[in-house]
Design a protein around this motif. Sequence first.
Motif, PDB file in Angstrom:
ATOM      1  N   LYS A  40      -7.327   3.721  -4.766  1.00 19.29           N
ATOM      2  CA  LYS A  40      -8.094   4.761  -4.172  1.00 19.29           C
ATOM      3  C   LYS A  40      -8.660   5.465  -5.326  1.00 19.29           C
ATOM      4  O   LYS A  40      -9.842   5.615  -5.389  1.00 19.29           O
ATOM      5  N   THR A  63     -18.193   1.892  -4.048  1.00 18.76           N
ATOM      6  CA  THR A  63     -18.280   2.697  -2.871  1.00 18.76           C
ATOM      7  C   THR A  63     -17.498   2.123  -1.617  1.00 18.76           C
ATOM      8  O   THR A  63     -16.695   2.513  -0.905  1.00 18.76           O
ATOM      9  N   ASP A  64     -18.115   0.659  -1.510  1.00 21.60           N
ATOM     10  CA  ASP A  64     -17.512  -0.066  -0.326  1.00 21.60           C
ATOM     11  C   ASP A  64     -15.992   0.008  -0.767  1.00 21.60           C
ATOM     12  O   ASP A  64     -15.125  -0.216   0.279  1.00 21.60           O
ATOM     13  N   LYS A  67     -13.976   2.986   0.114  1.00 18.90           N
ATOM     14  CA  LYS A  67     -13.714   3.224   1.425  1.00 18.90           C
ATOM     15  C   LYS A  67     -12.539   2.335   2.239  1.00 18.90           C
ATOM     16  O   LYS A  67     -12.014   2.712   2.926  1.00 18.90           O
ATOM     17  N   LYS A  68     -12.512   1.040   1.657  1.00 18.95           N
ATOM     18  CA  LYS A  68     -11.752   0.005   2.192  1.00 18.95           C
ATOM     19  C   LYS A  68     -10.392   0.515   1.604  1.00 18.95           C
ATOM     20  O   LYS A  68      -9.198   0.277   2.344  1.00 18.95           O
ATOM     21  N   ALA A  71     -10.588   5.906   1.084  1.00 14.73           N
ATOM     22  CA  ALA A  71     -11.332   7.144   0.592  1.00 14.73           C
ATOM     23  C   ALA A  71     -12.092   7.467   1.640  1.00 14.73           C
ATOM     24  O   ALA A  71     -12.905   7.063   2.327  1.00 14.73           O
ATOM     25  N   THR A  72     -12.268   9.023   1.786  1.00 11.38           N
ATOM     26  CA  THR A  72     -12.878   9.631   2.911  1.00 11.38           C
ATOM     27  C   THR A  72     -14.484   9.845   2.495  1.00 11.38           C
ATOM     28  O   THR A  72     -14.498  10.001   1.125  1.00 11.38           O
ATOM     29  N   THR A  73     -15.238  10.249   3.277  1.00  9.96           N
ATOM     30  CA  THR A  73     -16.692  10.938   2.970  1.00  9.96           C
ATOM     31  C   THR A  73     -16.542  12.108   2.110  1.00  9.96           C
ATOM     32  O   THR A  73     -17.078  12.099   1.027  1.00  9.96           O
ATOM     33  N   LEU A  76     -15.490  10.977  -1.393  1.00  5.16           N
ATOM     34  CA  LEU A  76     -16.615  10.348  -2.050  1.00  5.16           C
ATOM     35  C   LEU A  76     -17.737  11.432  -2.343  1.00  5.16           C
ATOM     36  O   LEU A  76     -18.239  11.235  -3.759  1.00  5.16           O
TER      37      LEU A  76
END
Length: 103
Positions: A40, A63-64, A67-68, A71-73, A76
């Motif tokens: 992550k 970014t994808d 997230k997988k 990672a949270t918004t 990011l």
Amino acid sequence: MSASDELKKLAPLGETKPDVMKAFVAFDTAVMADGALPKKTKELIAVAVALTTQCQYCLAIHTDMAKKAGATTEELAEASFVAAALRAGAAITHSANHVVDGK
């Protein structure tokens, strides 16, 4: 053509030099695997670097993947602001070295 459509061209590119593409994929996979830094964290770094280099493909992919990897918004967004700060810092330091005193 979208970034995802353009990424589909990687397969034909790899067919031109399969040994090189295989080595690149193996290297990339090894680098992004959990290690001293968890996956992550590596993906968040990759997002910040992609924003700095402005590579739309890397940005979409990492970014994808971030997230997988969980990672949270908010994480990011923070990585995005780190990238912005570094780009701004580079402009300021280059200015200090090349603009001040007419250099």
